[in-house]
Design an enzyme around this catalytic site. Structure first.
Site, PDB file in Angstrom:
ATOM      1  N   ARG A  37      41.797  45.677  32.434  1.00 28.73           N
ATOM      2  CA  ARG A  37      41.984  45.475  33.877  1.00 28.73           C
ATOM      3  C   ARG A  37      43.383  45.882  34.345  1.00 28.73           C
ATOM      4  O   ARG A  37      43.510  46.564  35.365  1.00 28.73           O
ATOM      5  CB  ARG A  37      41.656  44.029  34.238  1.00 28.73           C
ATOM      6  N   ASN A  43      36.206  41.307  35.241  1.00 23.72           N
ATOM      7  CA  ASN A  43      35.395  41.131  34.042  1.00 23.72           C
ATOM      8  C   ASN A  43      34.110  40.411  34.414  1.00 23.72           C
ATOM      9  O   ASN A  43      34.115  39.462  35.207  1.00 23.72           O
ATOM     10  CB  ASN A  43      36.123  40.259  33.006  1.00 23.72           C
TER      11      ASN A  43
END
Length: 768
Positions: A20, A38
């Site tokens: 990320r 996620n």
């Protein structure tokens, strides 16, 4: 300006690897807006920008992945642009019932974190739980997906202000590093004696432990996947005491060294071996010893190789930095038991072995031993001896996608495997299922894998042997859940495992070479030439090694002299001639009785085992009347070879149903040379070369007959470096194409993969 918006769904090893923040950085660099988060489906990215921005972002997303990321699938969907969006945001993780996420294996400490713990001005100076998104524990601390701090054993440690700032900053390398911590807010360590009396706490624990180890003490050290037993690898007294207390008299012990410079003092190291030693997985690497060998003679007495690993956690870096010399680092258990996991468990189980305990309070959720690798010098390819820390739970990618199948594995070197789509997930090494403690460990791993993969099998595949604990458990689980159970013969499973990891689907000739596996005819197989046709789901035993009896059954496996005398009996040799049998000094009375046992066939099962053939020759050469661990006789036989010897014993095919490889001829030649006074090193080399030639010629004969040119090699004997190096070469010399293991061990640890892959094909075939 025309805006585009895309939604990416990325699956694979993309959580806990800095994915990320990587997406955030490339979004900032390319001036796009959107979100990333996620989920149980994977990483979901929505991104918006003009055509040039989107093209650059797409390229970075493809070619600039974080070092630990492993993308399996990448789906893109076109969306309608959002006019009001003015930035890029990292959203909170979401759960769900998806099952497209791979949890990362545990990763060795990265150079940046090593620098942090070595810097006196850094707040993490000498902090043994330092980590970032590029390193640290993953699998061993994770309860479930998505991989976020609340799902790990770090959930009970509240981040301090400074750690929290790092955790929330997308441009910090500790952004969403779930085990992130520092001395103020993270786990702590302490040192006790074996009665639990506190000796030291915090950093002083490691300094004091290093001093105690220098004094010859034995310590149990809580690490990443369990406890290690450690002592000074230079000290004969310390290593001998550890062996005696652990009940491990001869089996080689692994050594942890401070750095590569020290590793080179102990062993000859190739670039490929150095890459394994220093990589992110940090297995134990089996390396040829330098001479004179500067460590205790008790470290690895049976072999010319030593198992070396480098520090892979901050705690190890600090301890080895203080100790400045190699430490024996072996599994924290008694032989045959699973590695100890928690503080109380270790104190209860290991107090008779150890003088000291180094404890910490970060819970280990999943037991995981160190992995063991050796490198094939001819190819530079790895030969896995044990697949665990650093590898599990990474998948093996299959040639087909299909329903979920559970392979329950064998009894020795046990693993289990679950499939999901086109991926198979072998568990870490579990061990020999010889006691209830290990069986409980096996069940823990099954439950955990089902949970993190979010799957339930539609078929269970077990070994043909009905008395294996794994077979009985498979039947119980099948009845409990109403899941069908199928059985697959042990050696066919070996070959299916090679095919699975090579993603090979054409018919092959399989050479399965190991110690024991119940055959379809009720005898004990282990030296098998097989026809395996994976797409047709057909198998046939083409040939096998000449039979030898095992007088005393399992006792013969522990006492190879019995197998040697049984092999001589098969040749009509019932009394010593010009060569006095080496075992008569210790077992003369039993030896006189053995022919009666063989004549009556009482408790003397037949075997075609390759492993037992090695045992027989080693005993005949006086190298091993008895053994204390599996493979010991073969290891000694391999060790003594004179590599200058070029003669090979004959090992012809002989007519039988099925055809047999006359491996007894090898024994006849060994006996003749011993009687003529030929040195054992020459005999050992002639035996190895003769067996390799016989196997290659047998495979070539069936290749001509069947018009099949690929030969799959599997079984524990393929961990013998001579066999692993020279048998593929011999096959290639005959125009054949060998298929070998590179991702799972060739020993019985691969069985569950073969079972699962075969079971998935079986279901697909039944469903048309």
């Amino acid at each position: 300006m025309s805006l585009l918006r895309h939604r990416f769904t990325i699956t694979g090893q993309v959580q806990g690897v800095g994915f990320r923040p990587f997406v955030y950085r490339i979004a900032m660099e390319n001036g796009v807006t959107g979100t990333v988060n996620n989920s149980s489906e994977g990483v979901i990215i929505e991104v918006q920008g003009d055509a040039d921005q989107m093209a650059r972002f797409d390229g970075d997303l493809t070619y600039k992945l974080p070092p630990l990321a492993r993308v399996v699938t990448r789906d893109r969907e076109d969306l309608s642009p959002l006019e009001a969006e003015d930035g890029f945001t990292i959203l909170k993780s979401t759960g769900g019932l998806g099952h497209s996420v791979l949890i990362s294996a545990d990763v060795a400490t990265c150079p940046d974190c090593v620098a942090d713990i070595a810097d006196p001005n850094n707040r993490r100076y000498r902090y043994p739980f330092t980590n970032c998104t590029n390193c640290g524990p993953r699998y061993t601390i994770t309860r479930s997906i998505p991989y976020d701090r609340p799902q790990t054993s770090m959930s009970c440690f509240k981040l301090c202000k400074e750690c929290g700032k790092e955790y929330e900053d997308p441009l910090d390398r500790r952004f969403h590093a779930q085990p992130n911590a520092c001395p103020r807010c993270g786990p702590r360590i302490w040192l006790t004696d074996n009665l639990g009396v506190m000796i030291a706490q915090g950093d002083e624990s490691i300094r004091r432990l290093a001093c105690e180890l220098c004094e010859g003490k034995i310590a149990a050290i809580k690490g990443l996947g369990g406890f290690h037993l450690a002592c000074d690898a230079r000290s004969d007294e310390s290593v001998a005491a550890l062996r005696e207390r652990k009940h491990r008299p001869d089996k080689p012990l692994a050594v942890m060294v401070p750095n590569m410079e020290y590793a080179r003092r102990l062993a000859e190291i190739t670039p490929e071996e150095e890459a394994w030693l220093t990589g992110t997985q940090r297995p134990i690497v089996l390396l040829p010893k330098r001479h004179p060998f500067p460590l205790s003679k008790h470290v690895a007495p049976d072999t010319e190789f030593v198992g070396i690993m480098l520090p892979y956690t901050p705690l190890h870096h600090i301890l080895l930095g203080d100790f400045c010399a190699p430490l024996v680092m072996t599994s924290g258990n008694f032989s045959s038991e699973p590695i100890a996991l928690g503080n109380r468990e270790a104190s209860g189980r290991l107090s008779e072995i150890t003088d000291l305990f180094l404890h910490h309070n970060r819970d280990i959720l999943i037991r995981t031993d160190d992995s063991v690798v050796r490198v094939n010098p001819s190819t530079g390819d790895p030969i896995l001896m044990r697949r665990a820390r650093g590898f599990a739970p990474s998948p093996i990618f299959l040639s087909q996608s299909g329903p979920t199948v559970l392979g329950t594995g064998p009894e020795l070197k046990c693993t289990l495997t679950l499939t999901k789509g086109d991926q198979a997930f072998p568990s870490q090494h579990i061990g020999n299922l010889s006691n209830l403690e290990t069986m409980e460990f096996y069940k823990e791993i099954h439950d955990h894998l089902e949970n993190i993969l979010r799957v339930e099998p539609e078929l269970i595949v077990r070994d043909l042997h009905p008395d294996y604990m794994t077979s009985q458990w498979a039947e119980e689980l099948g009845r409990e859940r109403n899941i069908p159970v199928a059985s697959l013969q042990h050696h066919y499973a070996h070959i299916h495992a090679v095919l699975a990891e090579n993603r090979f689907t054409d018919p092959v000739i399989g050479l399965a070479l190991d110690g024991t596996g119940l055959g379809e005819d009720g005898t004990i197989w282990g030296g098998e030439c097989l026809l395996v046709m994976p797409e047709e789901m057909e198998h046939q035993r083409l040939a096998h090694f000449a039979h030898i009896r095992l007088p005393g059954g399992e006792t013969a496996v522990r006492e190879p002299w019995r197998i040697a005398q049984a092999a001589l009996w098969e040749l009509g040799v019932t009394e010593p001639g010009n060569y006095r049998w080496p075992w008569l000094d210790s077992f003369e009375a039993e030896s006189r009785f053995l022919p009666q046992l063989l004549e009556k066939g009482v408790n003397a099962p037949k075997t075609s085992s390759c492993g037992r053939l090695f045992d027989a020759v080693a005993a005949l050469c006086g190298l091993a009347n008895t053994i204390t661990y599996e493979g010991q006789a073969a290891i000694r036989l391999e060790k003594v070879q004179d590599m200058r010897e070029t003669k090979a014993y004959p090992c012809p095919l002989m007519a039988a149903d099925p055809v047999a490889l006359n491996t007894l001829e090898l024994v006849r030649c060994v006996l003749a040379d011993l009687a003529d006074g030929v040195p054992v090193p020459n005999i050992a080399r002639r035996f190895h070369l003769g067996l390799i030639n016989g196997l290659a010629e047998m495979a070539y004969s069936f290749s001509l007959l069947l018009d099949i040119h690929h030969v799959a090699l599997s079984g524990g004997v393929m961990q013998n470096l001579t066999m692993a190096e020279l048998l593929p070469k011999a096959l290639e010399g005959m125009g054949l194409i060998p298929l070998v293991h590179r991702e799972v061990p060739p020993n019985d640890a691969c069985i569950s993969l073969g079972q699962a892959a075969w079971g998935q094909r079986k279901l697909l075939a039944e469903r048309g």
